[in-house]
Design a protein around this motif. Structure first.
Motif, mmCIF file in Angstrom:
data_model
loop_
_atom_site.group_PDB
_atom_site.id
_atom_site.type_symbol
_atom_site.label_atom_id
_atom_site.label_comp_id
_atom_site.label_asym_id
_atom_site.label_seq_id
_atom_site.Cartn_x
_atom_site.Cartn_y
_atom_site.Cartn_z
ATOM 1 N N THR A 14 43.254 81.431 38.114
ATOM 2 C CA THR A 14 43.788 80.617 37.012
ATOM 3 C C THR A 14 44.744 81.442 36.172
ATOM 4 O OG1 THR A 14 41.726 79.364 36.938
ATOM 5 C CG2 THR A 14 43.199 79.182 35.041
ATOM 6 N N THR A 32 37.963 69.218 34.516
ATOM 7 C CA THR A 32 37.646 69.723 33.172
ATOM 8 C C THR A 32 36.622 68.871 32.424
ATOM 9 O OG1 THR A 32 39.801 70.821 33.013
ATOM 10 C CG2 THR A 32 38.634 70.383 30.948
ATOM 11 N N ASP A 145 34.668 81.647 33.049
ATOM 12 C CA ASP A 145 35.383 81.065 34.190
ATOM 13 C C ASP A 145 34.498 80.091 34.970
ATOM 14 O OD1 ASP A 145 37.600 82.449 33.469
ATOM 15 O OD2 ASP A 145 37.565 83.877 35.122
ATOM 16 N N ASP A 147 35.485 77.128 36.033
ATOM 17 C CA ASP A 147 36.338 76.122 36.679
ATOM 18 C C ASP A 147 35.764 75.605 37.993
ATOM 19 O OD1 ASP A 147 37.896 77.864 34.932
ATOM 20 O OD2 ASP A 147 39.626 76.683 35.554
#
Length: 259
Positions: A14, A32, A145, A147
């Protein structure tokens, strides 16, 4: 706090991660909303070793609470040298998984999946490693992190964590003394039963091989960021580590099963 943007280091996957005051801003994606719902649940369940989700800013970036401290990888790996630190990490992963087990994903939740898990019992992190761990001066830890949080299994997540934190590596410059004993410390802290230990032993090389396969496929198809990581040599590292784990299976078995 200043509203000036400060670019944060790291981020093989990212790009564009910045700090503004006490917040971190990162590119958002279809995943998200589900990840933020998950992080909110973890805090409500008492797992506070993760950033708080704070919505989306006017530029469409996700906003998270800023965690003070230093990334453990690559410059503070000494923080992981002690049995105490490994035990803390093992207990942290167990606490995370226990909290995650009570999460009910929102309807139509979308997750970002890079590597399919061997099952889908709960939502797991999928990248628990020193490069996603912040250590502070008071020896507290925070996982960052998120994600790639997505459905998965405890043992697949733990196998990946063992690779990074023991570490299970063929690189003599990165290894720690007696990795088999360090693996035992981590697993004891997580508190696996005998059957789970047998399963984990099978998954250790499989999980590492899955990273190699992801990078190799990315190189073949030109898919980023995996193609770039392959060119930078990450594929060779994951391949060598897979062979190392498989070649030394007897060490890990003896350490985990008292044989």
């Amino acid at each position: 706090m200043s509203d000036r943007e400060e670019r944060l280091p790291g981020g093989n996957v990212t790009a564009g991660v910045v700090r503004i005051g006490n917040t971190v801003r990162r590119p958002a994606g279809p995943h998200t909303p589900a990840v933020h719902a998950f992080l909110e649940h973890l805090h409500e369940a008492g797992f506070t070793w993760a950033p708080r989700p704070l919505g989306v800013d006017e530029l469409g970036r996700e906003v998270l609470s800023y965690i003070p401290g230093s990334p453990v990888h690559p410059d503070r790996l000494d923080l992981l040298d002690s049995d105490q630190s490994l035990s803390e990490i093992g207990r942290l992963i167990r606490a995370f998984h226990d909290a995650a087990a009570e999460f009910v994903p929102p309807p139509n939740a979308c997750w970002q999946v890079a590597i399919p898990d061997v099952g889908a019992d709960l939502i797991v992190h999928h990248d628990i490693a020193p490069w996603n761990l912040i250590g502070s001066g008071d020896r507290s830890w925070t996982l960052i992190d998120w994600d790639f949080a997505a459905p998965g299994t405890r043992l697949w997540d733990l196998a990946y964590a063992a690779h990074g934190f023991v570490p299970l590596t063929a690189d003599p410059s990165a290894t720690r003394p007696n990795p088999a004993r360090r693996l035992r410390v981590l697993v004891d802290a997580y508190d696996l039963d005998e059957g789970q230990r047998h399963r984990l032993l099978d998954l250790l090389p499989q999980r590492t091989r899955a990273m190699y396969d992801l990078l190799a496929h990315g190189a073949d198809t030109g898919t980023e960021p995996w193609a770039t990581l392959w060119r930078e040599g990450h594929g060779r590292t994951w391949g060598a580590n897979t062979d190392y784990i498989a070649d030394n299976a007897a060490w890990w078995r003896a350490a985990l099963l008292d044989e």
